[in-house]
Design a protein around this motif. Structure first.
Motif, PDB file in Angstrom:
ATOM      1  N   TYR A 291      -8.399  -4.102  -2.014  1.00  0.00           N
ATOM      2  CA  TYR A 291      -8.803  -2.926  -2.772  1.00  0.00           C
ATOM      3  C   TYR A 291      -9.329  -1.811  -1.891  1.00  0.00           C
ATOM      4  CZ  TYR A 291      -7.621  -5.967  -6.508  1.00  0.00           C
ATOM      5  OH  TYR A 291      -6.896  -6.785  -7.327  1.00  0.00           O
TER       6      TYR A 291
ATOM      7  N   ILE B  18      -1.599  -0.074   8.572  1.00  0.00           N
ATOM      8  CA  ILE B  18      -0.269   0.043   7.969  1.00  0.00           C
ATOM      9  C   ILE B  18       0.767   0.393   9.033  1.00  0.00           C
ATOM     10  CG2 ILE B  18       1.102   1.433   6.370  1.00  0.00           C
ATOM     11  CD1 ILE B  18      -1.459   1.638   4.648  1.00  0.00           C
TER      12      ILE B  18
ATOM     13  N   ALA C 235       0.833  -1.198   0.000  1.00  0.00           N
ATOM     14  CA  ALA C 235       0.000   0.000   0.000  1.00  0.00           C
ATOM     15  C   ALA C 235       0.869   1.250   0.000  1.00  0.00           C
ATOM     16  CB  ALA C 235      -0.925  -0.014   1.210  1.00  0.00           C
TER      17      ALA C 235
ATOM     18  N   MET D 197      -7.166  -1.322   0.987  1.00  0.00           N
ATOM     19  CA  MET D 197      -5.892  -0.910   1.577  1.00  0.00           C
ATOM     20  C   MET D 197      -4.810  -0.707   0.529  1.00  0.00           C
ATOM     21  SD  MET D 197      -3.674  -2.537   4.626  1.00  0.00           S
ATOM     22  CE  MET D 197      -3.219  -4.063   3.872  1.00  0.00           C
ATOM     23  N   VAL D 198      -4.630  -1.723  -0.324  1.00  0.00           N
ATOM     24  CA  VAL D 198      -3.506  -1.653  -1.263  1.00  0.00           C
ATOM     25  C   VAL D 198      -3.844  -0.779  -2.475  1.00  0.00           C
ATOM     26  CG1 VAL D 198      -1.934  -3.015  -2.660  1.00  0.00           C
ATOM     27  CG2 VAL D 198      -2.733  -3.900  -0.483  1.00  0.00           C
TER      28      VAL D 198
ATOM     29  N   THR E 151      -5.948   5.890  -5.143  1.00  0.00           N
ATOM     30  CA  THR E 151      -4.601   5.636  -5.636  1.00  0.00           C
ATOM     31  C   THR E 151      -4.427   6.297  -7.003  1.00  0.00           C
ATOM     32  OG1 THR E 151      -4.737   3.489  -4.576  1.00  0.00           O
ATOM     33  CG2 THR E 151      -2.922   3.825  -6.114  1.00  0.00           C
TER      34      THR E 151
END
Ligand code: NA
Ligand code: NA
Lengths: 533, 89, 128, 163, 114, 958
Positions: free
Chosen positions: A261, A504, A193, A263-264, A269
């Motif tokens: 989808y 995280i 992430a 977090m990462v 994004t």
């Protein structure tokens, strides 16, 4: 360091070989140990759930290596929840299996069952993308064994299809992981992430490919149209209690999508934006339609239930694809619900098929079965849950999904789909129930016969099986009755998911606490830091 | 001088591999192809040792040892299959 | 000394390359499967053997250690190559040759591969 | 007793040597550890090697090895020559039967292997009673001579070693 | 070199897909074996290529990326287990049903008969 | 009593009948009645406050995140409906006690009835539209159970399903409407929604919300064109029809329209949709009712007509019309319930409900005659009964609305008179007949008490409307209108108004119509008209067939297509994702292409294409696969991955052996089955798949990693932290030991699965088939050739030695437990090939199951060992030791873990092969008792003759 986090993985991983080693010729012992282990897992996951409800994200660093260099297990609300439903479901299923003697119809049921639990729990708890792959494989290969338990030509052929399709999925998983590692140089999900957020612009296209392939992998597990084809034959031909356990398998895919989808690859994004939601939503809508149309069109009971699983996955994925906290609450609630609904239906189907002799699960009229009224009641209750009629949790789940989809661009499509397919499912299930349980009386009336003779002697004394079915059904009642605390928990869960910074930070603390250059010239100092308790 | 020799030898075994491939692709019977495969394994072993010399390392030695062992076992297995159908009856 | 070793190594390498190539060439060139069998079983063993000896000398001279694990592979190849050839020949005989094509054993039984064991025969007769 | 601990002394020796080869150096520690393994492994594998033959005549063993090594080199050259320069139509390949005087399986195996590794011959099959070998000749004018050479050059020596 | 690896992976994958799309289980198993080769090399290559830099610290630095190698090792083992199961399953299906077709068109709707 | 409790009581009480039925039918009915009575009392306790204009509330949080809370409120409208539901419910319970036959399961009936009652009470008390929806759907469900109560009747089953489908559909549509409404207002609480008329009517979503909500109301209240389900629901026992289909459930739609009236009405859309629908329904229902011979069908369509009547009034949107609607709701409930019960009594006594078989019953059943006639007259709108008053007021409103509306309303009233008179005339009047199916007479008091009470109300309300229901109408109307009450008066005589003339016209016309009924009936029967049930059935059937066709078409088990779709999906989605993002060309320096690498690539390319091209020769394709495996291993060595090379090559040989073992029993060739076009298509799919993957890896390989890989840490820490110099192995057993743990478990499971499968096969049809199995090609003699046996005797110990070596060095140099396990397994395999499985197995002491289990346990316990050092699972420890005369050596717990790996690998591989071998044994293969077939040393002259041992005598492998 909370070793309890590991327990859902290590306990079945110890019990299973123990069963193979010491009691593979003694079914009674196997049953005792398998049930005891599963019950212990339920208790453990309840404790974990309680621990997670504080909101703290707990990290277990395997091998005492800090993330992202070693593998970590992460206990947050979501993983605790998933582990809890898995084990609760498993307890119901294992009791049913014992009650119905399914475990004596082939070899190694309990060992495979425990390994299956290990795989599923491991997949939910891991914080590492490649380890997720490994545990996917553990749960898959155990599921292959359970799926073909007791053998038979049709089941084996369906088994081949199941295995082959999932092998294709696993292969794609590796392609996706290779791409992600090739672009980011890490495997830890939290670290992914962080790095993806800082990805060089020129690498974005390739990262998008990696993310998309990964999505397809999870979509295969979740049985999303058009890559859902493995499911109907598998679920319809697996031993029914195994199919009941498999209700959680599609949720592994859904869970992974939710985890990855939010977090990462969250929608903000730079590289990927709303790409995944944009692809997921139409597929989810199509899945809902295909599933519920299949419910109406199915010629056998188990196939009908299998399609209802697809339909419910579609609804679930609609909620996930919203990628909003509201959507996630809805998704989680519906996920819990649909797991138990599908499981309950499969167990009832087994009760029915066991008693209908040569008619099995064919949706054609046959003389009434032993305990027609009771089993009919169980069936209708489960069906009500599955199609989403009140007062069971399915209705609440669908309301949540509909409400959450309110602000989505495709709102009209989503609402129409969910509402219309609900109707289709209602008609389909009502038809099935009426043929199985009501038309049976007409057959008796015409033929003048009594209830199905086959029932009398062949059906085992299965109070335990009935109890287990009843237990799984009652979870839907509880979900509905206890919606206040449950949705409260889910609200917090969704909040935690959509603000993954805590996660995280908890996972990468070792790196972030250490000096910035710790990685480059770690030399001999790092182990002291890295391996400190 | 050794470098040149190594280079030529590489070329020889590379060419040998291509010849094996040719045989594998064009041979009539399966037996010939198994033979070609076995020869391929032997040539590969030579290439591995050669690579070890040219790279000045012994780290690839175990690989060639294993190639030898495995090549043998698989060739025997193929032959047993052709002879008996069941390789471990 | 080093120069001599270099020459020796180079020569061994070239010899091995030559035999390796010839072995594989023979595989393509020779007319029928049984004759083709001769090529690789012999030529390639020497081909590999040459490289192995070259490697030993190389390490002894340039690596300044006595390396002899190459012998292990040699041993292995010498042990296995005849078996491989034997099996390939048996396979070919089984698939392509009839007892008429072969010379007599000089005994009152036939060749093992053609004849089959007594138990096998008994079973076949029992079935027929 | 010793037989129990050391079912195959020669094998133990070989394995110790193998261990040293694998380690690729000779040291006391290596020898000791190799010996330990060399004793332990045959203990496990002994059931798979019943009726172990006894070897005699050590010098003959050395002689045999040298002869075979030489023949292998020659074989390679001859076969290479045949492959490169002889037209396929000129090849005179033939089957020959080699009657066996040897009885020990180990000895027969070595003989068969030797035949394969040496000039222009491949052991292809065995008589159903194990008393003859079927050998294929790549290129020969006189099959009987080949057979006689096999018997005199190799089988004789092996008989001295094994029986 | 990179192009060669890419070509190899691509061809292996293409051949594998073609085989996987065949009608008989055996061909599909072959395809699965091939594609597992392809994906193993793919995963391995994701750490980029290096010649003669094995990640064994007895040799002098630099080293190639060891992590993808470890991942591939895990993947190989898993693929082996999976292949073993699918081979056995294909055999079982053939022995039980008398056909090794992978499509189930004839008896699609048949229930599990116990 | 809390409102929540009132709503909950019937649900809780639903458990009682099932329990009480054991105490007898009276006890059961009493218990059920008590529950309802208790709830009714609880409700009535609130009545004074409600009449005073207070609104009673009860609120509980349920799902706050959704806005779905258990909020209840009680105002006039709720009071009226709840009163009707519970009051009539009580009567129905009484009536049903005597109506139901001995063979009918009464406990079940009352339980369903209470469920339904609870749901209805819930609807009318809900202060949250989502909660209301829940109760709404519950009524559909419970009515499904009640309609299908007589399970043996096909009409019951079909009627129940149709009712469920239609009302379920409406309910689902309503969900949408309610959600929109809640979205506009920002709350799902009714009390809030009701105060936001302007916001709602100004919203662009008003119309969709209106339509969706009305869909729910219309289906529930059987409004045209959804009226068709109601008559078929009459297959239910009469108490059900009386309760659900006249008094309560069908009025739920009306209730909701009334409830929403303040915010939804007053617009053109409302007027045109609701009033028109109501009008059409009223006329159509009345017309159909006239031609129905089944008493219950007649009453059912009459109900449809009257519901249309009320709907129309609500649709007018004027306050006075709303008041009239409320008034008629009350009136209709009284006379229609009485009529249904009358019909039930007749059915019960005469054993028929067919009007054509009835007549003259006034002589035999005088009490019933009085009750039925009074109720029917009220239905016809004859003064001084209550039906007359509301009908008059309705006609008045219709006349004010427009000429056409007035005319049609009169027409409806006319038909209403006609069928009401027909009910009286053709059932009770006329001569007594002698062909009744049974001997009818008045039933006992218990059965006629309930309708009598209702008819008493009919008369009393007609005579003293204000005394009887004045307050109720006022309170309820106030709640519906949500503001000032308009002027109205409840009385019989309103003077000479248009309505009076319309009324007179209706009564006269109705008489005339009844006189000409015989001819009309023939004309009606002869006229073609759409039969709603047939259309519905055909439609559902069509849908089901279409669903089955399309589902089976797509899911026909064609795995090849599934996989094709999968591939195409992956390629298309991957490509689309790629084109949507920024892509910079890679700048990484590439490695030179060496000639040998080119050769290797050519080999891989040719071999892989050949594998695909020649796959129909299965054995050959395996050989070609081996070439790929070999070249890839070579490639791994070249590209600095010795561990991978070792693993790849050894796994490959074991895989090939497995495939060979399986191939023995499979066809040796694959027939050519696909058409050229199909093959071409597959080639194209395969080609783009290959291109995609190749392109992807090329793009990755030619660019530098934008970050530092985490493997830098592994390289740094391998020696100091992991105690090994082979970084790959340290990653496997330490940094990522958990992956490896999972991996060996996969392997162990694989072996267990294979074993279990073999067991299943051997005990099933496959086992029988195997017994008759004959090889499909001739077998050569000499199963265990002497040369191989002898060579193996030497090579197996050596291979085991190699295995030990590879295991021990693994931590520091290429090798490790996995490869070592494979090497040892291969050594054992060699032995098995040489002397046969049975012979080798007999010398094998360790059971493979045990080996696998110990392997997994060893790995797990090693990991757990760290707990005692208060470290996490799999934390390794290592140290350096020295025992003279050996050099210093390292011991690491990771090696113990590796032992687990080793054991699992050996056990798993061997168990899998052992399983396959057992299949071969079943296929008639003999177990070898000697290591080799021909042993020249064994017999003086001639080889030993191996003796065949039947399979069952040899030791089975477990
Ligand atoms: Na020779
Ligand atoms: Na560790």
């Amino acid at each position: 360091m909370n070793h309890l986090i590991l327990a859902p993985v290590i306990l079945p991983a110890l019990i299973a070989p123990l069963i193979v080693l010491a009691m593979r010729f003694d079914v009674t012992l196997q049953r005792v140990f398998s049930t005891a282990a599963t019950a212990a897992l339920v208790i453990i996951s309840a404790v974990l759930l309680w621990q997670s409800s504080t909101g703290a994200v707990q990290v277990y660093e395997l091998g005492n290596w800090p993330a992202p260099f070693g593998i970590v297990l992460v206990l947050d609300r979501l993983s605790a929840l998933m582990v809890a439903i898995t084990n609760l479901l498993a307890l119901g299923v294992v009791l049913y299996v014992i009650g119905s003697n399914w475990d004596t119809r082939g070899w190694h049921f309990h060992a495979l069952f425990q390994f299956q639990l290990m795989g599923i729990n491991g997949a939910f708890l891991t914080g590492d993308a490649f380890n997720l792959f490994v545990f996917f494989e553990v749960l898959l290969i155990a599921s292959y064994g359970l799926m073909i338990h007791a053998g038979g030509a049709v089941r084996l052929r369906a088994g081949v299809q199941y295995v082959v399709f999932n092998l294709a999925g696993s292969t794609l998983f590796l392609f996706a992981l290779g791409t992600l590692y090739g672009m980011t140089g890490t495997l830890n999900m939290a670290d992914l992430a962080v790095r993806i957020a800082e990805l060089p612009e020129g690498d974005q296209a390739l990262l998008r490919v990696g993310g998309m392939l990964l999505l397809i992998v999870f979509a295969v597990k979740a049985a999303l149209v058009p890559i859902h084809f493995w499911l109907p034959n598998t679920y319809a031909n697996a031993p029914a209690p195994v199919a009941a356990l498999f209700a959680i398998m599609t949720k592994v895919g859904a869970y992974s999508i939710l985890r990855m989808y939010t977090m990462v690859f969250p929608p903000d994004t730079a590289a990927t934006g709303t790409l995944f939601g944009d692809w997921l939503m139409p597929a989810a809508v199509a899945t809902t339609i295909v599933g519920m149309v299949g419910v109406l069109g199915a010629a056998t009971l188990s196939r009908m239930i299998a399609f209802s699983v697809i339909g419910s996955v579609g609804t679930l994925l609609i909620a996930i694809a919203l990628f909003t906290p509201q959507g996630t609450i809805a998704a989680l609630y519906y996920m819990v619900h649909s797991t138990f609904a599908a499981a309950a239906l499969f167990l009832v189907a087994d009760l029915v098929q066991d008693r209908r002799g040569k008619w099995g699960g064919d949706l054609t009229a046959a003389p009434p079965i032993v305990g027609n009224g009771l089993i009919a009641a169980l069936f209708f209750t489960a069906a009500i849950g599955m199609v989403g009629m009140p007062p069971l949790s399915g209705f609440l789940g669908k309301l949540l999904v509909l409400d959450a989809a309110r602000d989505h661009g495709q709102m009209a499509l989503i609402w129409t789909t969910i509402i219309v397919t609900s109707l289709i499912a209602i008609v389909g299930m009502a038809r099935a129930g009426s043929v199985l349980f009501w038309k049976a009386h007409a057959v008796t009336a015409e033929g003048g016969g009594a209830t199905l003779a086959a029932g009398g002697d062949e059906v085992p004394q299965n109070a335990l099986a009935l109890t287990a079915t009843f237990g799984i059904l009652s979870t839907m009642v509880l979900l509905s009755a206890l919606a206040l605390p449950i949705t409260g928990f889910l609200e917090d869960t969704a909040a935690q998911l959509h603000d993954p910074q805590d996660y995280i930070r908890a996972v990468l603390h070792a790196v972030q606490d250490a000096p910035a250059d710790a990685l480059g010239d770690a030399g001999v100092d790092a182990p002291a830091e890295g391996r400190a308790d | 001088m050794i470098d040149v020799a190594i280079y030529i030898t590489f070329a020889c075994f590379g060419l040998a591999l291509l010849l094996n491939l040719w045989q594998l692709a064009t041979a009539k019977g399966v037996g010939d192809r198994v033979l070609a495969l076995d020869t391929m394994v032997i040539n590969s072993i030579a290439l591995l040792i050669l690579y070890g010399i040219s790279a000045g390392t012994a780290v690839y030695f175990e690989a060639s040892m294993l190639f030898a062992m495995v090549g043998f076992v698989s060739t025997v297995a193929y032959c047993k299959f052709m002879l008996r159908g069941d390789i471990i009856e | 000394m080093t120069f001599l070793a270099e020459i020796l190594i180079a020569a061994l390498l070239l010899i091995s390359g030559f035999f390796g190539l010839v072995g594989s060439f023979g595989l393509v060139k020779l007319p029928d499967p049984m004759t083709r069998l001769h090529a690789p079983t012999k030529a390639t063993t020497l081909g590999v053997g040459g490289v192995l000896i070259a490697s030993m000398i190389y390490w002894f001279v340039f690596g300044e250690k006595f390396s002899f694990h190459e012998l292990m592979i040699t041993l292995f190849l010498f042990l296995t190559a005849p078996i491989v050839a034997h099996f390939l020949a048996k396979a070919w005989l089984h698939r392509n040759a009839s007892p008429r094509d072969l010379p007599a054993t000089g005994r009152d039984v036939g060749w093992a591969g053609q004849e089959g064991t007594e138990a096998e025969k008994a079973r076949r007769e029992g079935e027929a | 007793m010793l037989n129990r601990i050391l079912p195959h002394p020669l094998l133990t020796l070989t394995l110790t040597l193998v261990w040293l080869m694998l380690m690729n150096n000779v040291s006391l520690g290596g020898v000791v550890f190799g010996l330990i393994l060399g004793v332990l492994i045959p203990l496990i594998t002994a059931p798979y090697w019943p009726n172990r033959p006894r070897l005699r005549n050590l010098p003959m063993i050395v002689e045999y090895i040298l002869v075979v090594l030489w023949d292998i080199c020659v074989a390679n050259v001859i076969v290479a020559w045949t492959i490169l320069f002889k037209r396929n139509v000129d090849l005179k390949s033939a089957w020959i039967t080699v009657p066996l005087d040897l009885r020990t399986p180990e000895a027969i195996t070595i003989l068969a292997g030797t035949i394969t590794m040496t000039p222009g011959t491949v052991t292809s099959d065995m008589a159903a009673d194990g008393r003859a070998l079927l050998v294929h000749c790549l290129d020969t004018d006189d099959p009987d001579a080949v057979r006689d050479e096999i018997k005199s050059r190799y089988e004789r020596r092996l008989k001295e070693i094994f029986e | 070199m990179e192009a060669l690896v890419a070509i190899s992976i691509g061809t292996l994958t293409a051949s594998a897909i073609y085989l996987i799309l065949r009608q008989r289980t055996f061909a599909v198993v072959l395809g699965m074996t091939l594609v597992s080769y392809a994906v193993n090399v793919f995963l391995f290559a994701s750490g980029r290529l290096a010649v003669n830099l094995p990640p064994v610290l007895l040799e002098p630095a630099p080293y190639t990326d060891p992590l993808p190698q470890a991942l591939v090792l895990t993947a190989i083992v898993i693929a082996f287990g999976m292949t073993a199961v699918v081979v056995m399953l294909a055999l079982g299906a053939f022995l039980e049903s008398g056909t090794d077709k992978i499509d189930m068109k004839d008896d699609d709707n048949a229930e599990a008969k116990r | 009593m809390s409102l929540a409790l009132i709503a909950a009581l019937p649900f809780l009480g639903a458990l009682l009948p099932g329990l009480m039925i054991r105490a007898g039918r009276n006890a059961c009915a009493m218990a059920t009645g008590s529950v309802t009575a208790l709830a009714l009392i609880g409700l009535l306790l609130h009545a004074p406050a409600v009449v005073r204009g207070e609104v009673i509330q009860a609120r509980f949080d349920w799902i706050p995140v959704l806005g779905l809370n258990a909020n209840f409120f009680l105002d006039g409208l709720g009071l009226l409906f709840a009163g009707l539901i519970l009051g009539i419910g009580l009567l129905i319970i009484l009536y049903a006690r005597f109506y139901l036959a001995k063979s009918d399961p009464m406990g079940q009936f009352y339980a369903y009835l209470l469920l339904f009652q609870g749901a209805m009470v819930g609807i009318v008390l809900s202060d949250n539209v989502l909660l209301l929806l829940i109760f709404w759907e519950l009524t559909s469900l419970s009515s499904f159970l009640l309609i299908g109560y007589w399970k043996h009747l096909p009409e019951g089953r079909q009627g129940a399903r149709m009712a469920l489908a239609v009302t379920g559909m409406g309910g689902l549509a309503m969900i949408g409407g309610m959600l929109i409404l809640g979205g506009i207002v920002g709350s799902y609480d009714l009390t809030v929604i009701l105060q936001n008329k302007d916001a709602i009517q100004a919203s662009p979503y008003y119309l969709p919300a209106l339509i969706l909500i009305l869909l729910g109301c219309f289906t529930k209240s059987a409004q045209f064109p959804f009226h068709f389900w109601l008559p078929h629901a009459m297959a239910a026992p009469t108490p059900v029809s009386a309760y659900l289909h006249s008094a309560t459930m069908v009025k739920a739609g009306l209730f909701l329209m009334a409830r929403m009236w303040p915010v939804l009405s007053g617009t053109d859309a409302w007027f045109y949709i609701v009033a028109t629908t109501g009008l059409i329904t009223m006329v159509l229902g009345a017309v159909i009712a006239l031609f129905k011979d089944d008493l219950k069908a007649l009453l059912a369509f009459s109900t449809v007509s009257h519901l249309g009547f009320i709907t129309m009034l609500l649709g007018f949107g004027t306050p006075v019309a709303a008041v009239v609607a409320v008034f008629h709701i009350i009136n209709h409930a009284t006379f229609k319930a009485a009529l249904f019960m009358t019909a039930g009594i007749i059915d019960h006594e005469a054993h028929t409900r067919d009007i054509k078989r009835l007549g003259g019953l006034r002589h035999l059943m005088p009490v019933t005659f009085v009750i039925g006639s009074l109720a029917a007259l009220s239905m016809a709108g004859i003064p001084p009964l209550n039906g007359f008053m509301s009908k008059e007021m309705m006609l008045e409103e219709a006349a004010h609305t427009g000429i056409a509306v007035g005319v049609f309303a009169t027409l409806g009233a006319l038909f209403s008179v006609a069928y009401s008179f027909r009910f009286i005339a053709h059932v009770f009047l006329g001569p007594k007949r002698d062909d009744y199916p049974a001997k009818p007479h008045d039933p006992g008091f218990g059965m006629w008490a309930a309708p009598a009470l209702l008819v008493a109300l009919v008369v009393l309300i007609g005579l003293m409307p204000n005394t009887m229901v004045g307050t109720l109408v006022a309170t309820t109307s106030g709640a519906v209108i949500g503001g000032e009450l308009p002027y109205y008066s409840l009385k019989l005589w309103h003077g000479v108004t248009p309505a009076l003339f319309m009324s007179i016209a209706a009564v006269v016309g109705g008489f005339v119509l009844l006189k000409g009924h015989g001819g009309l009936q023939r004309a009606w029967n002869g006229a073609p008209r759409p039969e709603a049930k047939a259309i519905f059935d055909a439609f559902v059937d069509l849908c089901t067939r279409a669903a089955r066709w399309v589902t089976d078409l797509a899911h026909d088990g064609a795995m090849t297509r599934y996989l094709g779709i999968f591939t195409v999906t992956a390629v298309v989605a991957g490509t689309a994702a790629f084109w949507g993002g920024t892509h910079g060309t890679g700048t990484r320096a590439t490695l030179p292409m060496t000639p040998v690498a080119v050769v290797g690539t050519i080999l891989i390319v040719v071999a892989s294409i050949a594998t695909a091209a020649l796959h129909r020769n299965r054995f050959l394709s395996l050989v070609l696969i081996s070439v790929n495996g070999l070249m890839i291993s070579l490639g791994f060595v070249y590209l600095s991955a010795p561990d991978l090379a070792l693993t790849q090559i050894s796994v490959e040989v074991v895989t090939i052996m497995l495939l060979l073992l399986a191939l023995n029993f499979l066809p040796k060739t694959t027939p050519r089955e696909s058409s050229p076009s199909r093959r071409l298509r597959d080639m194209v799919v395969a080609g783009i798949g290959g291109l995609g993957v190749g392109g992807l890896i090329y793009a990755i390989l030619t660019r530098d990693l934008g970050f530092t890989s985490i493997s830098e840490f592994h390289l740094d820490q391998s020696k100091p932290g992991g105690g090994g110099t082979n970084v790959v192995n340290v990653i496997l057993v330490d940094f990522r030991g958990y992956d490896t743990f999972g991996e060996i478990i996969v392997l162990g499971i694989a072996a267990l699965v294979i074993y279990a499968l073999t067991e299943a096969l051997l005990s099933g049809p496959a086992g029988r088939r195997l017994r008759g199995w004959t090889p499909d090609f001739p077998r050569a003699g000499d199963r265990h050739p002497l040369m191989l046996v002898v060579a193996t005797r030497v090579m197996m110990p050596m291979a085991v030695m190699v295995g030990v070596y590879i295991f021990l060095r693994g931590h520091n140099e290429p090798g490790g437990g996995f490869i070592a396990g494979l090497v040892v397994a291969i050594a054992l395999l060699m032995q098995y090939m040489a002397s046969g499985f049975a012979w080798a197995q007999a010398r094998q002491k360790v059971q493979y199951h045990t080996m696998i289990a110990w392997g997994v346990l060893a790995a797990a316990l090693t990991g757990i060992g760290a707990w005692f050092n208060s470290r996490p699972f799999l934390t390794s420890d290592f140290g350096y030791f020295r025992i003279p005369p050996m050099q210093e050596f390292e011991l690491a717990t990771a090696m113990l873990f590796d032992v687990g790996v080793f054991l699992t690998v050996v056990g798993a591989v061997m168990l899998a092969l052992a399983s396959l071998s057992r299949i071969a044994r079943r296929a008639g293969e003999e177990a070898a008792t000697e290591p080799m077939d021909i042993d020249p040393s064994a017999a003086a002259d001639g080889g030993s003759m191996p003796q065949a041992v039947p399979a069952n005598r040899t030791e089975e492998v477990r």
